[in-house]
Motif scaffolding. Structure first.
Motif, PDB file in Angstrom:
ATOM      1  N   SER A 153       0.172  -6.751 -13.777  1.00 51.42           N
ATOM      2  CA  SER A 153      -1.002  -6.555 -14.080  1.00 51.42           C
ATOM      3  C   SER A 153      -1.775  -7.834 -14.407  1.00 51.42           C
ATOM      4  CB  SER A 153      -1.104  -5.969 -15.611  1.00 51.42           C
ATOM      5  OG  SER A 153      -0.560  -4.441 -15.387  1.00 51.42           O
ATOM      6  N   ARG A 178       5.023  -3.338 -11.099  1.00 52.43           N
ATOM      7  CA  ARG A 178       3.546  -3.480 -10.934  1.00 52.43           C
ATOM      8  C   ARG A 178       3.262  -4.526 -11.766  1.00 52.43           C
ATOM      9  NH1 ARG A 178      -0.885   0.917 -13.064  1.00 52.43           N
ATOM     10  NH2 ARG A 178      -0.370   0.533 -14.941  1.00 52.43           N
ATOM     11  N   GLY A 206       4.312  -8.015 -16.107  1.00 51.89           N
ATOM     12  CA  GLY A 206       4.896  -7.323 -15.479  1.00 51.89           C
ATOM     13  C   GLY A 206       6.046  -7.781 -14.296  1.00 51.89           C
ATOM     14  N   ASN A 222       6.226  -2.156  -3.842  1.00 51.48           N
ATOM     15  CA  ASN A 222       7.370  -1.348  -3.575  1.00 51.48           C
ATOM     16  C   ASN A 222       8.222  -2.092  -2.539  1.00 51.48           C
ATOM     17  OD1 ASN A 222       6.190   0.530  -5.439  1.00 51.48           O
ATOM     18  ND2 ASN A 222       4.978   1.298  -3.856  1.00 51.48           N
ATOM     19  N   SER A 269      -5.258  -2.636  -6.525  1.00 48.59           N
ATOM     20  CA  SER A 269      -6.466  -1.774  -7.306  1.00 48.59           C
ATOM     21  C   SER A 269      -6.872  -2.495  -8.497  1.00 48.59           C
ATOM     22  CB  SER A 269      -5.635  -0.619  -7.411  1.00 48.59           C
ATOM     23  OG  SER A 269      -4.907  -0.748  -8.536  1.00 48.59           O
ATOM     24  N   PHE A 324       2.839  -3.212  -0.770  1.00 53.33           N
ATOM     25  CA  PHE A 324       1.987  -3.771  -1.891  1.00 53.33           C
ATOM     26  C   PHE A 324       0.774  -3.048  -1.939  1.00 53.33           C
ATOM     27  CE2 PHE A 324       4.150  -8.102  -2.715  1.00 53.33           C
ATOM     28  CZ  PHE A 324       5.532  -7.470  -2.682  1.00 53.33           C
ATOM     29  N   THR A 325       0.317  -2.607  -3.125  1.00 46.25           N
ATOM     30  CA  THR A 325      -1.133  -2.096  -3.127  1.00 46.25           C
ATOM     31  C   THR A 325      -1.766  -2.687  -4.219  1.00 46.25           C
ATOM     32  OG1 THR A 325      -0.345   0.140  -2.371  1.00 46.25           O
ATOM     33  CG2 THR A 325      -2.358   0.116  -3.509  1.00 46.25           C
ATOM     34  N   SER A 362      10.831  -1.534  -7.303  1.00 46.77           N
ATOM     35  CA  SER A 362       9.264  -1.619  -7.538  1.00 46.77           C
ATOM     36  C   SER A 362       9.100  -2.407  -8.635  1.00 46.77           C
ATOM     37  CB  SER A 362       8.905  -0.397  -7.435  1.00 46.77           C
ATOM     38  OG  SER A 362       8.827   0.300  -6.228  1.00 46.77           O
ATOM     39  N   PHE A 386      -4.410  -4.566 -10.513  1.00 43.67           N
ATOM     40  CA  PHE A 386      -2.875  -4.190 -10.476  1.00 43.67           C
ATOM     41  C   PHE A 386      -2.392  -4.577  -9.132  1.00 43.67           C
ATOM     42  CE2 PHE A 386      -2.706  -2.099 -14.328  1.00 43.67           C
ATOM     43  CZ  PHE A 386      -4.122  -1.501 -14.695  1.00 43.67           C
ATOM     44  N   LEU A 387      -1.132  -4.975  -9.031  1.00 39.34           N
ATOM     45  CA  LEU A 387      -0.546  -5.018  -7.905  1.00 39.34           C
ATOM     46  C   LEU A 387       0.794  -4.403  -7.829  1.00 39.34           C
ATOM     47  CD1 LEU A 387      -0.515  -6.478  -5.136  1.00 39.34           C
ATOM     48  CD2 LEU A 387       0.887  -8.157  -6.005  1.00 39.34           C
ATOM     49  N   GLN A 388       0.875  -3.192  -7.212  1.00 39.72           N
ATOM     50  CA  GLN A 388       1.869  -2.402  -7.130  1.00 39.72           C
ATOM     51  C   GLN A 388       2.881  -2.848  -5.989  1.00 39.72           C
ATOM     52  OE1 GLN A 388       2.996   0.438  -9.027  1.00 39.72           O
ATOM     53  NE2 GLN A 388       4.910   0.396  -7.892  1.00 39.72           N
TER      54      GLN A 388
END
Length: 120
Positions: A21, A19, A8, A84, A71, A68-69, A17, A80-82
């Motif tokens: 994985s 994301r 990713g 933004n 999940s 960052f988020t 942004s 995951f690391l989103q």
């Protein structure tokens, strides 16, 4: 054989942004905490986020909080690391790592890394 594979990463403009994985195999992800680390050229590796196993407690370094988020989807063996509102200072190689149960400083398994470059 336990394995983590990141994907990713890429080139993105400031404010954009991505994301990331982290696909895991060879161990039961549900019982492992997963952390994301990054290492920029000439700098030490830093842990930027972690998600624990059973209750999915998360933590973030101050520099990425609110942007960052992290999940997890245990059924898909993926974390995951989103990311933004990316900034040039987010440019680094990003790694995921695994350890049993809770987030600490020592990790048992590591991925090979994915490059993130934030530049106009």
């Amino acid at each position: 054989q336990s394995q983590l594979v990141e994907s990713g990463g890429g080139l993105v403009q400031p404010g954009g942004s991505l994301r990331l994985s982290c696909v895991t195999s060879g161990f039961n992800l549900a019982t492992y905490a997963i952390a994301w680390f990054r290492q920029a050229p000439g700098k030490e590796r830093e842990r930027i986020s972690c998600i624990s196993s059973f209750d999915a407690t998360t933590d973030y370094v101050d520099s990425v909080k609110a942007r960052f988020t992290i999940s997890r989807d245990n059924a898909k063996n993926t974390v995951f690391l989103q990311m933004n509102s990316l900034k040039p200072e987010d440019t680094a190689v990003y790694y995921c790592a695994a350890r049993r149960f809770v987030c600490r400083d020592d990790y048992e398994y590591w991925g090979q890394g994915t490059q993130v470059t934030v530049s106009s």
